[in-house]
Design a protein around this motif. Structure first.
Motif, short mmCIF file in Angstrom:
data_model
loop_
_atom_site.label_atom_id
_atom_site.label_comp_id
_atom_site.label_asym_id
_atom_site.label_seq_id
_atom_site.Cartn_x
_atom_site.Cartn_y
_atom_site.Cartn_z
N ALA A 209 0.84 -1.21 0.00
CA ALA A 209 0.00 0.00 0.00
C ALA A 209 0.87 1.26 0.00
N ALA A 210 1.93 1.26 0.81
CA ALA A 210 2.83 2.41 0.86
C ALA A 210 3.52 2.62 -0.49
N LEU A 211 3.94 1.53 -1.12
CA LEU A 211 4.57 1.63 -2.44
C LEU A 211 3.60 2.18 -3.47
N THR A 212 2.36 1.73 -3.44
CA THR A 212 1.35 2.21 -4.38
C THR A 212 1.14 3.72 -4.22
N ILE A 213 1.09 4.19 -2.98
CA ILE A 213 0.94 5.62 -2.72
C ILE A 213 2.15 6.38 -3.28
N ALA A 214 3.35 5.86 -3.04
CA ALA A 214 4.57 6.52 -3.53
C ALA A 214 4.60 6.55 -5.05
N LEU A 215 4.20 5.47 -5.70
CA LEU A 215 4.18 5.43 -7.16
C LEU A 215 3.16 6.42 -7.72
N ALA A 216 2.00 6.53 -7.08
CA ALA A 216 0.99 7.50 -7.52
C ALA A 216 1.51 8.92 -7.35
N ALA A 217 2.18 9.18 -6.26
CA ALA A 217 2.74 10.52 -6.03
C ALA A 217 3.81 10.85 -7.07
N ALA A 218 4.66 9.90 -7.37
CA ALA A 218 5.71 10.12 -8.38
C ALA A 218 5.09 10.36 -9.75
#
Length: 84
Positions: free
Chosen positions: A59-68
């Motif tokens: 979930a944290a990775l998905t949030i980071a990828l969306a932010a990037a």
């Protein structure tokens, strides 16, 4: 997260004001990292699951990828748009 200053001291000069700031999230959030590691060690020692697991990491990775992607594209990116 606060303002990131290491101390309350601010230098004021002809070029403006400046403050000594933290350089990384590990420095700014050191207590949180130590607590996370301690909780993991406690879980291993007690033979129970870690309080944070793979789903949390994903979930944290998905949030980071969306932010990037949002920064790259210059538009809001919904979590659902990021590949699973």
């Amino acid at each position: 997260m606060g303002d990131g200053r290491r101390t309350g001291m601010v230098f004021s000069g002809a070029a403006g004001r400046c403050a000594d700031t933290t350089r990384s999230d590990q420095e700014l959030l050191a207590g949180a990292y130590v607590a996370e590691l301690a909780a993991f060690v406690d879980a291993v020692r007690a033979g129970r699951p870690a309080p944070v697991g793979g789903e949390d990491a994903r979930a944290a990775l998905t949030i980071a990828l969306a932010a990037a992607e949002s920064v790259r594209s210059g538009r809001p990116v919904r979590i659902e748009e990021v590949g699973k």
